[in-house]
Scaffold this motif. Sequence first.
Motif, PDB file in Angstrom:
ATOM      1  N   LEU A   1       0.891  -0.813   0.066  1.00  0.00           N
ATOM      2  CA  LEU A   1      -0.402  -0.241  -0.180  1.00  0.00           C
ATOM      3  C   LEU A   1       0.713   1.596   0.150  1.00  0.00           C
ATOM      4  O   LEU A   1       1.754   1.834   0.909  1.00  0.00           O
ATOM      5  CB  LEU A   1      -0.658   0.053   1.674  1.00  0.00           C
ATOM      6  N   VAL A   2       0.802   1.711  -1.195  1.00  0.00           N
ATOM      7  CA  VAL A   2       1.536   3.346  -0.916  1.00  0.00           C
ATOM      8  C   VAL A   2       0.912   4.657  -0.928  1.00  0.00           C
ATOM      9  O   VAL A   2       0.153   4.607  -1.657  1.00  0.00           O
ATOM     10  CB  VAL A   2       2.148   3.223  -3.005  1.00  0.00           C
ATOM     11  N   VAL A   3       0.698   5.451   0.231  1.00  0.00           N
ATOM     12  CA  VAL A   3       0.308   6.129   0.907  1.00  0.00           C
ATOM     13  C   VAL A   3       1.301   7.338   0.559  1.00  0.00           C
ATOM     14  O   VAL A   3       1.705   7.927   1.069  1.00  0.00           O
ATOM     15  CB  VAL A   3      -0.025   5.477   2.283  1.00  0.00           C
ATOM     16  N   ARG A   4      -0.179   8.509   0.146  1.00  0.00           N
ATOM     17  CA  ARG A   4       0.869   9.538   0.358  1.00  0.00           C
ATOM     18  C   ARG A   4       0.428  10.538   1.556  1.00  0.00           C
ATOM     19  O   ARG A   4      -1.173  10.315   1.879  1.00  0.00           O
ATOM     20  CB  ARG A   4       0.208  10.477  -1.169  1.00  0.00           C
ATOM     21  N   HIS A   5       1.019  10.979   3.010  1.00  0.00           N
ATOM     22  CA  HIS A   5       0.186  11.372   3.576  1.00  0.00           C
ATOM     23  C   HIS A   5      -0.586  12.148   3.757  1.00  0.00           C
ATOM     24  O   HIS A   5      -1.394  13.444   2.158  1.00  0.00           O
ATOM     25  CB  HIS A   5       1.100  12.210   4.406  1.00  0.00           C
ATOM     26  N   ALA A   6      -1.853  12.219   4.733  1.00  0.00           N
ATOM     27  CA  ALA A   6      -3.110  13.580   4.677  1.00  0.00           C
ATOM     28  C   ALA A   6      -2.547  15.159   4.431  1.00  0.00           C
ATOM     29  O   ALA A   6      -1.367  14.865   4.714  1.00  0.00           O
ATOM     30  CB  ALA A   6      -3.811  13.200   5.753  1.00  0.00           C
ATOM     31  N   LYS A   7      -3.459  15.758   4.614  1.00  0.00           N
ATOM     32  CA  LYS A   7      -3.296  17.331   4.479  1.00  0.00           C
ATOM     33  C   LYS A   7      -2.573  17.642   5.550  1.00  0.00           C
ATOM     34  O   LYS A   7      -3.123  17.417   6.695  1.00  0.00           O
ATOM     35  CB  LYS A   7      -4.921  17.724   3.773  1.00  0.00           C
ATOM     36  N   ALA A   8      -1.801  18.470   5.048  1.00  0.00           N
ATOM     37  CA  ALA A   8      -1.029  19.074   6.666  1.00  0.00           C
ATOM     38  C   ALA A   8      -1.594  20.573   6.586  1.00  0.00           C
ATOM     39  O   ALA A   8      -1.436  21.521   5.642  1.00  0.00           O
ATOM     40  CB  ALA A   8       0.463  19.012   5.805  1.00  0.00           C
ATOM     41  N   GLU A   9      -0.871  21.114   7.435  1.00  0.00           N
ATOM     42  CA  GLU A   9      -0.758  23.004   7.907  1.00  0.00           C
ATOM     43  C   GLU A   9       0.418  23.099   6.836  1.00  0.00           C
ATOM     44  O   GLU A   9       0.955  22.799   6.348  1.00  0.00           O
ATOM     45  CB  GLU A   9      -0.439  22.559   9.033  1.00  0.00           C
ATOM     46  N   GLN A  10      -0.397  24.405   6.216  1.00  0.00           N
ATOM     47  CA  GLN A  10       0.551  25.106   5.715  1.00  0.00           C
ATOM     48  C   GLN A  10       2.276  25.068   5.877  1.00  0.00           C
ATOM     49  O   GLN A  10       3.022  25.250   5.394  1.00  0.00           O
ATOM     50  CB  GLN A  10      -0.201  26.840   5.035  1.00  0.00           C
ATOM     51  N   GLU A  11       2.066  25.520   7.159  1.00  0.00           N
ATOM     52  CA  GLU A  11       2.929  26.306   8.268  1.00  0.00           C
ATOM     53  C   GLU A  11       3.581  25.573   9.267  1.00  0.00           C
ATOM     54  O   GLU A  11       2.970  24.588  10.175  1.00  0.00           O
ATOM     55  CB  GLU A  11       2.895  27.357   8.406  1.00  0.00           C
ATOM     56  N   GLY A  12       4.910  25.664   9.432  1.00  0.00           N
ATOM     57  CA  GLY A  12       5.663  24.306  11.278  1.00  0.00           C
ATOM     58  C   GLY A  12       6.598  25.383  11.295  1.00  0.00           C
ATOM     59  O   GLY A  12       6.923  26.056  10.832  1.00  0.00           O
ATOM     60  N   PRO A  13       7.715  25.016  12.049  1.00  0.00           N
ATOM     61  CA  PRO A  13       9.153  25.814  12.988  1.00  0.00           C
ATOM     62  C   PRO A  13       9.516  25.498  11.224  1.00  0.00           C
ATOM     63  O   PRO A  13      10.280  26.425  11.174  1.00  0.00           O
ATOM     64  CB  PRO A  13       9.080  24.445  14.153  1.00  0.00           C
ATOM     65  N   SER A  14      10.114  24.662  10.898  1.00  0.00           N
ATOM     66  CA  SER A  14      10.338  23.431   9.727  1.00  0.00           C
ATOM     67  C   SER A  14       8.886  23.019   8.752  1.00  0.00           C
ATOM     68  O   SER A  14       8.524  22.280   9.366  1.00  0.00           O
ATOM     69  CB  SER A  14      11.438  22.923   9.959  1.00  0.00           C
ATOM     70  N   ASP A  15      10.122  22.481   7.648  1.00  0.00           N
ATOM     71  CA  ASP A  15       9.081  21.107   6.862  1.00  0.00           C
ATOM     72  C   ASP A  15       8.323  20.185   7.082  1.00  0.00           C
ATOM     73  O   ASP A  15       7.785  19.235   6.923  1.00  0.00           O
ATOM     74  CB  ASP A  15       9.497  22.050   5.218  1.00  0.00           C
ATOM     75  N   VAL A  16       9.474  20.138   8.083  1.00  0.00           N
ATOM     76  CA  VAL A  16       9.473  18.382   8.533  1.00  0.00           C
ATOM     77  C   VAL A  16       8.953  18.060   9.299  1.00  0.00           C
ATOM     78  O   VAL A  16       7.827  17.297  10.183  1.00  0.00           O
ATOM     79  CB  VAL A  16      11.168  17.735   8.459  1.00  0.00           C
ATOM     80  N   GLU A  17       8.502  19.353  10.568  1.00  0.00           N
ATOM     81  CA  GLU A  17       7.842  19.272  11.467  1.00  0.00           C
ATOM     82  C   GLU A  17       6.015  19.935  11.006  1.00  0.00           C
ATOM     83  O   GLU A  17       4.950  19.931  12.377  1.00  0.00           O
ATOM     84  CB  GLU A  17       8.400  20.636  12.636  1.00  0.00           C
ATOM     85  N   ARG A  18       5.562  19.430   9.842  1.00  0.00           N
ATOM     86  CA  ARG A  18       4.613  20.489  10.041  1.00  0.00           C
ATOM     87  C   ARG A  18       3.552  18.996  10.081  1.00  0.00           C
ATOM     88  O   ARG A  18       3.593  17.999   9.738  1.00  0.00           O
ATOM     89  CB  ARG A  18       4.221  20.611   8.410  1.00  0.00           C
ATOM     90  N   ALA A  19       2.483  19.550  11.245  1.00  0.00           N
ATOM     91  CA  ALA A  19       1.371  18.037  11.637  1.00  0.00           C
ATOM     92  C   ALA A  19       0.174  18.530  10.317  1.00  0.00           C
ATOM     93  O   ALA A  19       0.073  19.629   9.171  1.00  0.00           O
ATOM     94  CB  ALA A  19       1.023  19.093  12.884  1.00  0.00           C
ATOM     95  N   LEU A  20      -0.521  17.550  10.970  1.00  0.00           N
ATOM     96  CA  LEU A  20      -1.606  17.641  10.265  1.00  0.00           C
ATOM     97  C   LEU A  20      -2.696  18.594  11.082  1.00  0.00           C
ATOM     98  O   LEU A  20      -3.005  18.873  11.153  1.00  0.00           O
ATOM     99  CB  LEU A  20      -2.247  16.352  10.279  1.00  0.00           C
ATOM    100  N   ALA A  21      -3.063  18.742   9.359  1.00  0.00           N
ATOM    101  CA  ALA A  21      -4.591  19.603   9.164  1.00  0.00           C
ATOM    102  C   ALA A  21      -5.857  18.618   9.879  1.00  0.00           C
ATOM    103  O   ALA A  21      -5.895  17.350   9.802  1.00  0.00           O
ATOM    104  CB  ALA A  21      -4.833  20.600   8.300  1.00  0.00           C
ATOM    105  N   ALA A  22      -7.049  19.461  11.066  1.00  0.00           N
ATOM    106  CA  ALA A  22      -7.776  18.799  11.392  1.00  0.00           C
ATOM    107  C   ALA A  22      -8.513  17.718  10.684  1.00  0.00           C
ATOM    108  O   ALA A  22      -8.327  16.557  10.423  1.00  0.00           O
ATOM    109  CB  ALA A  22      -8.420  19.461  11.839  1.00  0.00           C
ATOM    110  N   GLN A  23      -8.734  18.687   8.690  1.00  0.00           N
ATOM    111  CA  GLN A  23      -8.409  17.704   7.406  1.00  0.00           C
ATOM    112  C   GLN A  23      -8.181  16.145   7.046  1.00  0.00           C
ATOM    113  O   GLN A  23      -8.643  15.144   6.925  1.00  0.00           O
ATOM    114  CB  GLN A  23      -9.629  18.107   6.867  1.00  0.00           C
TER     115      GLN A  23
END
Length: 171
Positions: free
Chosen positions: A9-31
Amino acid sequence: MQSQPRRLLVVRHAKAEQEGPSDVERALAAQGHRDAAAAGRWCAERGLVADHAWVSAARRTQETWEDLAAAADWTVEGYVDPGLYAAGVDTAVDLLRTTPADATTVVVVGHNPTMSTLAQLLDDGEGDPAAEEDMASGYPTSGLALFEYDGAWADLSLTSARLVAFHVARG
């Protein structure tokens, strides 16, 4: 060779917040959390039970994995691989080749463009034509491509797996 095909199963991550401390640290958005859980329910409805998972070191991929696995009722721990964050297709295939030989259903959670390109290049063209068409039209966040593969993980190569389903999870 085993009697039943292996599944990937090849999965692209779910929708993330547009901003974060760094790209690697961006969290998922509620959606994104809702979509990842919907992906897990889709997997559960199909009887998929992951016994190995590769997950990028980015926060959004780890959160995607956690929500997906919880909703699918999987108990396997995701193996966080730092190299998967910036991996190209060749690196992703090399990583998948190191999957334990006894694993039958493997999940990889990563980023685009790598996940979409990986899925397109793994496809042997012998799978479900509707799934191939759906996948070719785009690989948005929470996109999942399900493949069957008849060989050993160590022998995985491009054009060696059958695409059996493509789904974009929305919760």
